[in-house]
Design an enzyme around this catalytic site. Structure first.
Site, PDB file in Angstrom:
ATOM      1  N   SER A  54       0.979  -1.172  -0.047  1.00 26.48           N
ATOM      2  CA  SER A  54       0.011  -0.077  -0.029  1.00 26.48           C
ATOM      3  C   SER A  54       0.904   1.181   0.142  1.00 26.48           C
ATOM      4  O   SER A  54       2.226   1.029   0.343  1.00 26.48           O
ATOM      5  CB  SER A  54      -0.796  -0.002   1.176  1.00 26.48           C
ATOM      6  OG  SER A  54      -1.507   1.270   1.503  1.00 26.48           O
ATOM      7  N   TYR A  92      -2.325  -0.816  10.600  1.00 26.60           N
ATOM      8  CA  TYR A  92      -2.376  -1.178   9.016  1.00 26.60           C
ATOM      9  C   TYR A  92      -0.826  -0.849   8.359  1.00 26.60           C
ATOM     10  O   TYR A  92      -0.322  -1.563   7.642  1.00 26.60           O
ATOM     11  CB  TYR A  92      -3.431  -0.555   8.338  1.00 26.60           C
ATOM     12  CG  TYR A  92      -3.548  -0.690   6.917  1.00 26.60           C
ATOM     13  CD1 TYR A  92      -4.022  -1.875   6.569  1.00 26.60           C
ATOM     14  CD2 TYR A  92      -3.466   0.186   6.064  1.00 26.60           C
ATOM     15  CE1 TYR A  92      -3.947  -2.265   4.946  1.00 26.60           C
ATOM     16  CE2 TYR A  92      -3.399   0.152   4.694  1.00 26.60           C
ATOM     17  CZ  TYR A  92      -3.554  -1.016   4.054  1.00 26.60           C
ATOM     18  OH  TYR A  92      -3.774  -1.436   2.785  1.00 26.60           O
TER      19      TYR A  92
HETATM   20  N1  NAP Z   1      -8.731  -0.185  -1.488  1.00 22.75           N
HETATM   21  C1  NAP Z   1      -7.684   0.570  -1.168  1.00 22.75           C
HETATM   22  O1  NAP Z   1      -7.653   1.514  -1.219  1.00 22.75           O
HETATM   23  C2  NAP Z   1      -6.389  -0.042  -1.348  1.00 22.75           C
HETATM   24  C3  NAP Z   1      -5.169   0.701  -0.913  1.00 22.75           C
HETATM   25  C4  NAP Z   1      -3.962  -0.151  -0.806  1.00 22.75           C
HETATM   26  C5  NAP Z   1      -3.615  -1.220  -0.920  1.00 22.75           C
HETATM   27  N2  NAP Z   1      -4.850  -1.966  -0.724  1.00 22.75           N
HETATM   28  C6  NAP Z   1      -4.598  -3.395  -0.459  1.00 22.75           C
HETATM   29  O2  NAP Z   1      -5.340  -4.181  -1.404  1.00 22.75           O
HETATM   30  C7  NAP Z   1      -5.685  -5.551  -0.830  1.00 22.75           C
HETATM   31  C8  NAP Z   1      -6.996  -5.930  -1.242  1.00 22.75           C
HETATM   32  O3  NAP Z   1      -8.005  -4.952  -0.742  1.00 22.75           O
HETATM   33  P1  NAP Z   1      -9.119  -4.359  -1.664  1.00 22.75           P
HETATM   34  O4  NAP Z   1      -9.153  -2.958  -1.562  1.00 22.75           O
HETATM   35  O5  NAP Z   1      -9.359  -5.149  -2.735  1.00 22.75           O
HETATM   36  O6  NAP Z   1     -10.421  -4.853  -0.555  1.00 22.75           O
HETATM   37  P2  NAP Z   1     -11.500  -6.095  -0.475  1.00 22.75           P
HETATM   38  O7  NAP Z   1     -12.379  -5.706  -1.815  1.00 22.75           O
HETATM   39  O8  NAP Z   1     -12.143  -5.893   0.627  1.00 22.75           O
HETATM   40  O9  NAP Z   1     -10.744  -7.324  -0.705  1.00 22.75           O
HETATM   41  C9  NAP Z   1     -10.069  -7.794   0.405  1.00 22.75           C
HETATM   42  C10 NAP Z   1      -9.881  -9.378   0.318  1.00 22.75           C
HETATM   43  O10 NAP Z   1      -9.029  -9.984   1.240  1.00 22.75           O
HETATM   44  C11 NAP Z   1      -9.744 -11.232   1.604  1.00 22.75           C
HETATM   45  N3  NAP Z   1      -9.221 -11.559   2.973  1.00 22.75           N
HETATM   46  C12 NAP Z   1      -9.290 -10.980   4.110  1.00 22.75           C
HETATM   47  N4  NAP Z   1      -8.676 -11.816   5.111  1.00 22.75           N
HETATM   48  C13 NAP Z   1      -8.238 -12.934   4.560  1.00 22.75           C
HETATM   49  C14 NAP Z   1      -7.886 -14.244   4.836  1.00 22.75           C
HETATM   50  N5  NAP Z   1      -7.595 -14.413   6.147  1.00 22.75           N
HETATM   51  N6  NAP Z   1      -7.570 -15.262   3.955  1.00 22.75           N
HETATM   52  C15 NAP Z   1      -7.669 -15.106   2.675  1.00 22.75           C
HETATM   53  N7  NAP Z   1      -8.513 -13.900   2.190  1.00 22.75           N
HETATM   54  C16 NAP Z   1      -8.736 -12.844   2.829  1.00 22.75           C
HETATM   55  C17 NAP Z   1     -11.051 -10.855   1.652  1.00 22.75           C
HETATM   56  O11 NAP Z   1     -11.935 -12.104   1.480  1.00 22.75           O
HETATM   57  P3  NAP Z   1     -13.366 -12.221   2.017  1.00 22.75           P
HETATM   58  O12 NAP Z   1     -14.201 -12.360   1.059  1.00 22.75           O
HETATM   59  O13 NAP Z   1     -13.101 -13.889   2.578  1.00 22.75           O
HETATM   60  O14 NAP Z   1     -13.420 -11.561   3.229  1.00 22.75           O
HETATM   61  C18 NAP Z   1     -11.124 -10.101   0.267  1.00 22.75           C
HETATM   62  O15 NAP Z   1     -11.389 -11.089  -0.766  1.00 22.75           O
HETATM   63  C19 NAP Z   1      -5.198  -5.458   0.788  1.00 22.75           C
HETATM   64  O16 NAP Z   1      -4.166  -6.017   0.872  1.00 22.75           O
HETATM   65  C20 NAP Z   1      -5.176  -4.097   1.076  1.00 22.75           C
HETATM   66  O17 NAP Z   1      -4.423  -3.787   2.177  1.00 22.75           O
HETATM   67  C21 NAP Z   1      -6.265  -1.464  -0.785  1.00 22.75           C
END
Ligand code: NAP
Length: 272
Positions: A135, A148
């Site tokens: 991130s 985080y």
């Molecule tokens: N959105 C942003 O602005 C942003 C910015 C920078 C970085 N990120 C990073 O991008 C990545 C994805 O996030 P996103 O924004 O796409 O959010 P998201 O749509 O909420 O996706 C998060 C995913 O992680 C999964 N997950 C959580 N705990 C898990 C576990 N123990 N085992 C397997 N899967 C698990 C969730 O699965 P479930 O369906 O089972 O809950 C979901 O599929 C994260 O690492 C986040 O830190 C996001």
């Protein structure tokens, strides 16, 4: 046209993971889309190149089983995208030890668990790529996201070390540092910490939270990150870091002096 290549993606049920699965499938890859509850997902209906596997990154046995199944059913793993993660938000003092450990178990140890499981396979083939979704918060922390950020800073150090360590085996390591992205992250993947009786931060949280939300709502679409992951997975270079929608945040943080950074955060987030 199929490329004959396979990518394993964690957290593919939604957001960046799902967008990445769809993009790789469109471009001819076999996609092992892993998630905690595959029975609830319609992702496999999007393409016959997408196969669902059950995987919880915090459970090494589940990781080992999924990796073995993917290798057996898809013929190997060319790229792993360590994407699963969530955000613990709130003042540090309001966060319990259990909440903090859970945050590290998923965002850091989850990546280690999956990497540990795929490395023997990649070393043996003398080829492979590990793409870690970090991130912008791994390069510049924001208030109320200290834990985080701590997990994502740790992921930076791990990725950079591994990048140097695995070169000898022709395994490339990448870290993606997205800025704000419009996914369900801020609803379903955010845990807000509060502690009964702790009121000292109430005014600060009331000032900062709406500004964070405004930032989140102005985020880019997840496909922007998926395209960066694609470049990281297929580009010829040994480049380590990619910043989809994050360059303007990450790049200046490298040279802006601390006091100026404080003033910027104070102004942008109405912090105090
Ligand atoms: N959105 C942003 O602005 C942003 C910015 C920078 C970085 N990120 C990073 O991008 C990545 C994805 O996030 P996103 O924004 O796409 O959010 P998201 O749509 O909420 O996706 C998060 C995913 O992680 C999964 N997950 C959580 N705990 C898990 C576990 N123990 N085992 C397997 N899967 C698990 C969730 O699965 P479930 O369906 O089972 O809950 C979901 O599929 C994260 O690492 C986040 O830190 C996001």
């Amino acid at each position: 046209m199929t490329s004959g290549k396979t990518v394993l993606i964690t957290g593919a049920s939604s957001g960046i993971g799902r967008a990445t699965a769809e993009l790789f499938a469109e471009r001819g890859w076999t996609v092992a889309a892993t998630m905690r509850r595959p029975e609830e997902s319609n992702l496999a209906q999007k393409s016959d190149r997408i196969r669902l596997f059950r995987l919880d990154v915090t459970d090494q046995a589940s990781v080992d089983r999924a990796v073995a199944d993917v290798i057996a059913q898809c013929g190997g793993i060319d790229v792993v995208v360590n994407n699963a993660g969530y955000g613990l938000m709130g003042p540090f003092e309001a966060q319990t030890d259990a909440q903090i450990r859970r945050q590290f178990e998923t965002n850091l140890f989850g990546v280690l668990n999956v990497t540990r499981a795929v490395l023997p396979h990649m070393r043996e083939r003398r080829a492979g790529r590990i793409v870690n979704v970090g991130s912008a918060a791994g390069r510049m922390a924001l208030p109320l996201y200290s834990m985080y950020a701590a997990t994502k800073w740790a992921l930076e150090g791990f990725s950079e070390g591994l990048w140097l360590e695995l070169r000898q085996f022709n395994i490339k390591v990448k870290i993606i540092e997205p800025g704000m992205i419009k996914t369900d992250f801020f609803e379903r993947s955010r845990e807000v910490a509060s502690k009964p009786g702790l009121t000292a931060y109430d005014e600060f949280v009331a000032n900062v939270a709406p500004n964070l939300t405004a930032w989140e709502e102005a985020g880019a679409e997840p496909v922007v990150v998926a395209r960066s992951i694609w470049r990281a997975a297929t580009g010829r270079w040994w480049r380590l870091r990619y910043q989809p929608n994050g360059i303007l945040a990450v790049w200046p943080r490298g040279w802006v002096p601390g006091q100026l950074y404080v003033r910027i955060v104070r102004r942008l987030f109405n912090a105090w």
